[in-house]
Design an enzyme around this catalytic site. Structure first.
Site, short mmCIF file in Angstrom:
data_model
loop_
_atom_site.label_atom_id
_atom_site.label_comp_id
_atom_site.label_asym_id
_atom_site.label_seq_id
_atom_site.Cartn_x
_atom_site.Cartn_y
_atom_site.Cartn_z
N TRP A 176 0.85 -1.19 0.00
CA TRP A 176 0.00 0.00 0.00
C TRP A 176 0.89 1.25 0.00
CZ3 TRP A 176 -0.77 3.46 4.31
CH2 TRP A 176 -1.69 4.48 4.02
N ASP A 342 -14.81 10.17 0.11
CA ASP A 342 -15.43 9.49 1.25
C ASP A 342 -16.02 10.50 2.25
OD1 ASP A 342 -16.02 7.55 3.09
OD2 ASP A 342 -13.99 6.78 3.25
N ARG A 418 -9.32 -2.12 8.44
CA ARG A 418 -9.86 -0.76 8.35
C ARG A 418 -11.29 -0.73 8.90
NH1 ARG A 418 -11.12 3.73 3.72
NH2 ARG A 418 -9.87 5.37 4.60
N LYS A 451 -15.88 7.06 -8.35
CA LYS A 451 -14.59 6.53 -7.91
C LYS A 451 -14.95 5.29 -7.09
CE LYS A 451 -10.60 7.51 -4.97
NZ LYS A 451 -9.94 8.51 -4.13
N TRP A 452 -14.72 4.11 -7.65
CA TRP A 452 -15.14 2.83 -7.04
C TRP A 452 -13.94 2.29 -6.26
CZ3 TRP A 452 -19.52 -0.55 -8.96
CH2 TRP A 452 -19.56 -1.77 -8.28
N ASP A 453 -14.04 2.36 -4.94
CA ASP A 453 -12.91 2.00 -4.07
C ASP A 453 -13.13 0.61 -3.48
OD1 ASP A 453 -10.60 2.34 -2.58
OD2 ASP A 453 -11.27 4.17 -1.57
N MET A 454 -12.08 0.03 -2.90
CA MET A 454 -12.15 -1.31 -2.31
C MET A 454 -10.96 -1.42 -1.36
SD MET A 454 -11.31 -4.69 -2.36
CE MET A 454 -11.94 -6.30 -2.63
N ASN A 455 -11.24 -1.32 -0.04
CA ASN A 455 -10.15 -1.03 0.88
C ASN A 455 -9.70 -2.15 1.79
OD1 ASN A 455 -9.11 1.74 0.61
ND2 ASN A 455 -11.27 2.23 0.68
N CYS A 499 -10.27 2.07 -7.96
CA CYS A 499 -9.37 2.38 -6.84
C CYS A 499 -9.47 1.23 -5.86
CB CYS A 499 -9.86 3.68 -6.18
SG CYS A 499 -8.98 4.10 -4.67
N ASP A 521 -2.16 5.87 -3.17
CA ASP A 521 -2.49 6.90 -2.17
C ASP A 521 -1.27 7.77 -1.89
OD1 ASP A 521 -5.12 6.34 -1.87
OD2 ASP A 521 -4.90 5.14 -0.06
C1 DGJ Z 1 -8.64 4.96 -0.26
C2 DGJ Z 1 -8.40 5.75 -1.50
O1 DGJ Z 1 -7.25 5.31 -2.15
C3 DGJ Z 1 -8.31 7.23 -1.15
O2 DGJ Z 1 -8.01 7.99 -2.30
C4 DGJ Z 1 -9.61 7.65 -0.53
O3 DGJ Z 1 -10.64 7.55 -1.46
C5 DGJ Z 1 -9.90 6.79 0.69
N1 DGJ Z 1 -9.85 5.40 0.38
C6 DGJ Z 1 -11.25 7.13 1.27
O4 DGJ Z 1 -11.58 6.31 2.31
#
Ligand code: DGJ
Length: 698
Positions: A176, A342, A418, A451-455, A499, A521
């Site tokens: 990351w 977010d 997270r 912006k489709w995120d996946m954390n 993302c 990031d």
């Molecule tokens: C992770 C993304 O990479 C960031 O740019 C941002 O959108 C955060 N998530 C928001 O929680």
């Protein structure tokens, strides 16, 4: 032009791309054997190369040296099996029986059946007129009526390289905020596995490799490459056999995952692409870039707009008034898409709550999203919004109502990463729920960009109600694809950024339904040079989102001048991510000037050919872009060292006989001079020097 030819006498197929050839044949026992992958061949030459297999050297050796089109268990085969199956009676393996083949334009299908069990296997190949990339995949069909067949490994195909004295592998690794670190190393004899077991493409590895004899350079030499179009767990195994060969087998899934192929069911693997070039690593990248732009991306000829993203400026502290103030400043600079990140929904005030409750937070958006979106549209910008559909915080109404919707195992803790859990999109009810709210969000609010995120990665990846729980590793990804595809079909103006905590989901699969990738990031401009260098080995600048953010940089504490930060971000899809409320009038003026310059160069940067003039670990690094008569050079020197001059770098790929004019100075240069001596880069004195040089062929 591409072509596919068949020689019935030797049962050999020859696939030709504009500058390479690929040949395969059937052995006497119908095993599909590899013949050639490299320089262009005629069918007559391919037929001569299609020699019968040599006898076994000893009783300890295998029937093949890994030179098959798909390696399967069975008989004297001791290498990695790209296809490993178990039948209900406990038996396994495949004995090939050729059935038929079909050639349709650039597509070839060769079908086989197992000699005893009800399994049909079709090898698929596709070639293009405008690309040297060859696409491969397989389909399996259970042709029986009872008992599922267990799939223990199901790769998309195998590529075989010629016998070379040595082999080197290039790939990217990372983590990351340090994705896409390029590594080239000698390949040992043995099996080297590149993989993600995380349920997603991953930050740690990316599903491609390039292979060479150890002598290819940036500008010349034979390079073979493979890349998988898949956004879940994956595996590429490169085997350098003791017999001196090199082959690569790869596909979706990872070790230990098993699927059940039910009677009557057909199973299709993702595409595994191969590329052969004699143009070195730079040439390989340009071939991949052209393929992505021409064959993969959904909106092909479009240049990406300049966006503003609120994340680094406001974090979770998002409300209508604050976003509108940022939008007004962004519009004043020339920004074209305003993206609210977010923090806009449910009870989301930090990363520990609210994910899953996808309605505008009433305290921050008392009248919903429409007032902000109309204001953004009124400022002449498109509106984008952050979503993370596959995730849920346990502290959310969604989880309180549907605790069974997440990946989980009985009697095991649900690991939170997270503070969130993964929704099981393989469940049709969960996927339908996600599609419904996304569709309504986009339609009701005239949203232009997601912006489709996946954390987080998958853990406890179980599905207690299912008789085939490992299917979720595939079906989750397919559901994400299908929701994106439906949204795009129903909202043709919608654009999507992929993302996953930065660059954790960048691959050819997601790129066929998204427009760009949030690269990392980490927005520190010096770290970014290495990240962008690795990213663009395979993926084009056209999809590489890059923001200019504030000093000091979040992850490194480094402060670099605004111009340097801009010049680094201008190497991809330029965006702004700083807190514009804190930018001085002088900084905003520099930003507006550089944004205007980017608008002039972006079609060359995003759609042109990229030539890497040097690497980021060098003293000065630079990227050159060429599109028709237009040439752009971006150069960066993070630190200066006395005695090392850096005012010129030889350019590549220009017409030696043509004259090129520098847009700023008006000076004219012969292409031959630019290719030998280079162009003056006009780097200012001191650290963090950068420049943008524009030339046009006259
Ligand atoms: C992770 C993304 O990479 C960031 O740019 C941002 O959108 C955060 N998530 C928001 O929680």
């Amino acid at each position: 032009m591409s072509s596919i030819l068949f020689d019935a006498g030797s049962r050999t197929w020859l696939l030709s791309t504009p500058s390479s050839s690929y040949a395969l044949r059937l052995d006497d026992d119908d095993t599909p054997r590899h013949v050639h992958w490299g320089q262009p061949l005629t069918l007559a030459a391919a037929r001569e190369l299609a020699l019968p297999s040599p006898p076994l050297v000893s009783s300890f050796d295998g029937a093949t040296d890994g030179d098959v089109e798909l390696s399967v268990e069975g008989g004297a085969v001791f290498g990695v099996a790209g296809l490993a199956v178990r039948y209900a009676d406990g038996s396994g393996g495949v004995e090939w029986r050729y059935l038929e083949h079909a050639i349709d334009g650039g597509r070839l299908e060769i079908s086989f059946a197992d000699r005893h069990y009800p399994l049909r296997i079709t090898l698929h190949y596709r070639v293009f007129d405008d690309s040297d990339v060859i696409e491969r995949w397989i389909t399996l069909r259970h042709t029986g009526t009872e008992d599922a067949i267990e799939l223990r490994r199901c790769d998309s195909g195998q590529f075989t390289l010629p016998v070379l004295p040595d082999y080197r592998v290039s790939h990217v690794f990372g983590g990351w905020s340090r994705e896409f670190q390029l590594e080239r190393s000698v390949l040992p004899v043995g099996e080297t596995v590149f993989t993600s077991r995380r349920g997603t493409t991953s930050h740690q590895a990316n599903p491609w490799v390039m292979l060479d004899a150890g002598s290819a350079t940036e500008n010349a030499g034979e390079v073979w490459g493979a890349a998988l179009a898949w956004s879940g767990s994956w595996r590429l195994t490169v085997s350098r056999t003791p017999g001196g060969r090199l082959n690569l087998t790869g596909g979706f899934g990872h070790d230990g995952v098993r699927w059940r192929l039910r009677p009557g069911e057909e199973w299709t693997t993702p595409v595994l692409c191969g590329l052969y070039t004699v143009d070195g690593f730079g040439g390989a990248s340009r071939h991949w870039h052209r393929y992505v732009r021409a064959q993969v991306l959904p909106s092909r000829d479009e240049v990406r707009p300049i966006l503003y993203n609120s994340w680094e400026a406001t974090g979770f502290d998002v409300d209508e008034e604050g976003q509108q103030r940022l939008a007004e400043l962004a519009a004043g600079l020339g920004v074209e898409v305003f993206v609210m990140d977010d923090g806009w929904f449910g009870g989301r005030r930090a990363d520990n709550a609210g994910l899953g409750d996808w309605y505008p937070a009433p305290s921050q958006f008392p009248n919903g999203l429409k007032p902000l979106i109309s204001a953004v549209h009124g400022l002449g910008m498109r509106f984008g919004i952050w979503v993370e559909p596959e995730m849920v915080n346990p502290d959310s109404d969604l989880y309180r109502t549907h605790p069974d919707w997440v990946l989980h195992l009985p009697f095991r803790r649900r690991t939170e990463l997270r503070n969130q859990l993964v929704l099981n999109f393989a469940r049709p009810d969960v996927a339908a729920w996600a599609h419904k709210w996304l569709d309504a969000l986009v339609a009701d609010n005239a949203i232009d960009f997601l912006k489709w995120d996946m954390n987080r990665a998958f853990t406890e990846a179980g599905w207690p109600d299912s008789d085939d729980p490992d299917r979720l590793w595939v079906d989750h990804v397919r559901a994400v694809y299908s929701i994106m595809d439906r949204l795009r079909a129903d909202h043709p103006g919608l654009r999507i950024e992929s993302c996953s905590g930065g660059g954790g989901r960048a691959d050819l699969g997601i790129l066929s339904r998204t427009d760009q990738v949030w690269t990392s990031d980490n927005t520190d401009p010096v770290d970014r040079l290495a990240i962008q260098h690795g990213f663009t080995q395979l993926y084009p600048a056209r999809v590489m989102s890059a923001w200019v953010t504030d000093n000091p940089a979040h992850f490194t504490g480094r402060s670099a001048p605004l111009r340097f930060r801009f010049h680094v971000a201008m190497a991809g899809v330029l965006g702004i991510g700083g807190n514009l409320l804190h930018w001085s009038a002088a900084e905003r003026a520099i930003a507006a000037e550089l944004i205007a310059e980017y608008q002039e160069i972006r079609s060359t940067v995003q759609l042109g050919d990229l030539y890497r003039l040097s690497t980021p670990d060098g003293f000065v690094s630079a990227a050159q872009y060429v599109r028709g008569p237009e040439v752009v050079v971006l150069a960066w020197r993070p630190y200066t060292r006395f005695g090392l001059t850096s005012d010129r770098l030889p350019l590549v790929g220009l017409d030696p006989d043509a004259t090129y004019r520098d847009a700023r100075s008006g000076t004219e240069y012969l292409g031959a001079v630019l290719g030998t001596l280079g162009v003056p880069l006009d780097l200012p004195a001191g650290d963090y020097a950068s420049s943008c040089v524009r030339l046009a062929r006259r």
